[in-house]
Design an enzyme around this catalytic site. Structure first.
Site, PDB file in Angstrom:
ATOM      1  N   LYS A   6      33.234  15.934   7.558  1.00 16.31           N
ATOM      2  CA  LYS A   6      33.360  15.259   8.863  1.00 16.31           C
ATOM      3  C   LYS A   6      33.237  13.747   8.679  1.00 16.31           C
ATOM      4  CE  LYS A   6      28.420  16.078   9.632  1.00 16.31           C
ATOM      5  NZ  LYS A   6      27.438  16.901  10.366  1.00 16.31           N
ATOM      6  N   TYR A  30      24.069 -18.166   8.156  1.00 14.26           N
ATOM      7  CA  TYR A  30      23.616 -18.093   9.545  1.00 14.26           C
ATOM      8  C   TYR A  30      22.104 -17.974   9.615  1.00 14.26           C
ATOM      9  CZ  TYR A  30      28.406 -17.075  11.087  1.00 14.26           C
ATOM     10  OH  TYR A  30      29.731 -17.131  11.372  1.00 14.26           O
TER      11      TYR A  30
HETATM   12  C1  LIG Z   1      26.724  17.530   9.252  1.00 15.41           C
HETATM   13  C2  LIG Z   1      26.340  18.946   9.210  1.00 15.41           C
HETATM   14  C3  LIG Z   1      25.981  19.545   7.991  1.00 15.41           C
HETATM   15  C4  LIG Z   1      25.843  18.772   6.701  1.00 15.41           C
HETATM   16  O1  LIG Z   1      24.569  18.186   6.653  1.00 15.41           O
HETATM   17  P1  LIG Z   1      24.066  17.336   5.380  1.00 15.41           P
HETATM   18  O2  LIG Z   1      22.664  17.006   5.700  1.00 15.41           O
HETATM   19  O3  LIG Z   1      24.959  16.142   5.306  1.00 15.41           O
HETATM   20  O4  LIG Z   1      24.220  18.218   4.206  1.00 15.41           O
HETATM   21  C5  LIG Z   1      25.705  20.901   7.990  1.00 15.41           C
HETATM   22  N1  LIG Z   1      25.766  21.628   9.127  1.00 15.41           N
HETATM   23  C6  LIG Z   1      26.106  21.090  10.311  1.00 15.41           C
HETATM   24  C7  LIG Z   1      26.132  21.932  11.530  1.00 15.41           C
HETATM   25  C8  LIG Z   1      26.371  19.727  10.403  1.00 15.41           C
HETATM   26  O5  LIG Z   1      26.687  19.193  11.583  1.00 15.41           O
END
Ligand SMILES: *Cc1c(COP(=O)(O)O)cnc(C)c1O
Length: 375
Positions: A33, A253
């Site tokens: 994702k 800055y």
């Molecule tokens: C993002 C997500 C993961 C992955 O989690 P990590 O901590 O990055 O391994 C697993 N399950 C769900 C439902 C998620 O939304």
């Protein structure tokens, strides 16, 4: 051309995936994702196709991008559909969908798919974000398991505090999940990266590694992990200007850094518009021409400044690396130095060019467990 770039090592991605699956002992959804946590979802999916059992994304737009790019492996919508209108698309593209809220359960019940749907029914085991209550979950599990519109059901839940190795909350959630799935004979899915790396006693048939695929450590750095993760991204750029800074003069800055003695300063093409943390403090490690030095002054949108006082040979065009694999600072170390997480650091990377290092051929043969995934 602007020299800022993220170099992405697809062989490291494959190795981290194979490690995650080995630790899980069953199948593994590669969570890609948010554009693969800033690494480029399509490139990462192509590198893992033929190895990964399935891919996980946050929404249908991300899923469609992968299918349209030719990814044919199963793609799971981790949060399910966010509007009932998406059900015909889920059907058409053969996505797998989570069902994590009562309204999703009801919308699914009203929908007649062309082909049986694959559903991941989510239990709220204590995180209290998504997921059905244990009672709703038990009823829905029974109902879906006998519904001819449903091709298969996976029982899933998500851990809220698996990155806290001294908390007993993960064990509490495990017990809630186990009680809710006791009479269910189908597959389960529970483990994210911190659970895979830190809680070997928590098992599920399908694991869902995200962060660890990219080689970042989900734990605070004083809790070293016994497994070798390979950071996938190396973030780098070049020095675009050099100047001498007299003692008492400040750079950038807000005059956040004043030279205590005469100094030599390098200006680097990297800023917070690239996702480098704006709040990185003076002293954050950077590597110039292979030598460790430090960030000084406030990070601006397109540039930042580094200390070259002890690097007389460095100049315009010198290579600057912000993170990569050891002995470079790792993404986790930089995140900690900047008061953020490895998750936010990597997901934040944008604008920079991405260059990919192809994986060596036949990665799957490096891991015997991968052979069956290839059939
Ligand atoms: C993002 C997500 C993961 C992955 O989690 P990590 O901590 O990055 O391994 C697993 N399950 C769900 C439902 C998620 O939304």
């Amino acid at each position: 051309m602007r020299p800022a770039r993220a170099l992405i090592d697809l062989g490291a991605l494959q190795d981290n995936y194979l490690l995650a699956r080995r630790l899980g002992g069953g199948k593994a959804v590669a969570v890609i994702k948010a554009d693969a946590y800033g690494h480029g979802a399509v490139h990462c999916a192509r590198a893992l196709e033929g190895i990964a059992d399935a891919f996980g994304v946050a929404c249908i737009e991300e899923a469609i991008e992968l299918r349209e790019a030719g990814i044919s492996a199963p793609i799971l919508l981790l949060e399910g559909f966010l509007d009932a209108d998406e059900l015909p698309l889920i059907d058409r593209y053969a996505f797998w969908t989570a069902v994590a809220s009562p309204w999703q359960r009801d919308a699914l019940a009203r929908y007649t798919p062309a082909a049986p749907l694959h559903v991941w029914l989510k239990l709220d085991s204590g995180m209290h974000r998504l997921g059905l209550s244990p009672d709703d979950f038990a009823r829905a599990l029974q109902q879906l398991s006998s519904d001819p519109k449903i091709g298969s059901v996976v029982a899933m839940s998500h851990l809220a505090r698996a990155d806290e190795l001294d908390s007993d909350f993960s064990e509490t959630q495990r017990q809630v999940f186990e009680a809710a799935t006791r009479d269910f004979t189908g597959p389960t899915s529970f483990n994210n990266s911190p659970a895979l790396l830190g809680w070997p006693g928590i098992r599920s048939d399908w694991v869902r590694p995200g962060l660890m695929l990219y080689g970042a450590n989900p734990f605070p750095l004083d809790a070293p992990i016994p497994h070798v993760l390979r950071p996938v991204m190396q973030l780098e750029s070049k020095v675009i200007a050099v100047r001498d800074l007299p003692a008492g003069e400040a750079v950038g800055y807000g005059a956040r850094f004043t030279a205590p003695v005469p100094m030599r300063i390098g200006v680097v093409a990297m800023g917070y518009a690239d996702g480098y943390p704006q709040l990185a403090p003076n002293g954050t490690p950077v590597v110039v021409d292979g030598v460790a030095t430090r960030l000084i002054g406030r990070v601006s949108m397109d540039m930042l400044t580094v200390d070259l006082t002890d690097l007389p040979q460095a100049g315009v065009g010198s290579a600057v690396v912000f993170w990569g694999h050891q002995p470079l600072p790792t993404p986790s170390q930089i995140a900690q130095a900047c008061g953020t997480s490895g998750y936010a650091l990597l997901c934040g990377i944008k604008r920079v060019r991405r260059d990919y290092i192809a994986a060596p051929a036949a990665a799957a043969t490096r891991d015997p467990a991968a052979a069956h995934a290839l059939g």
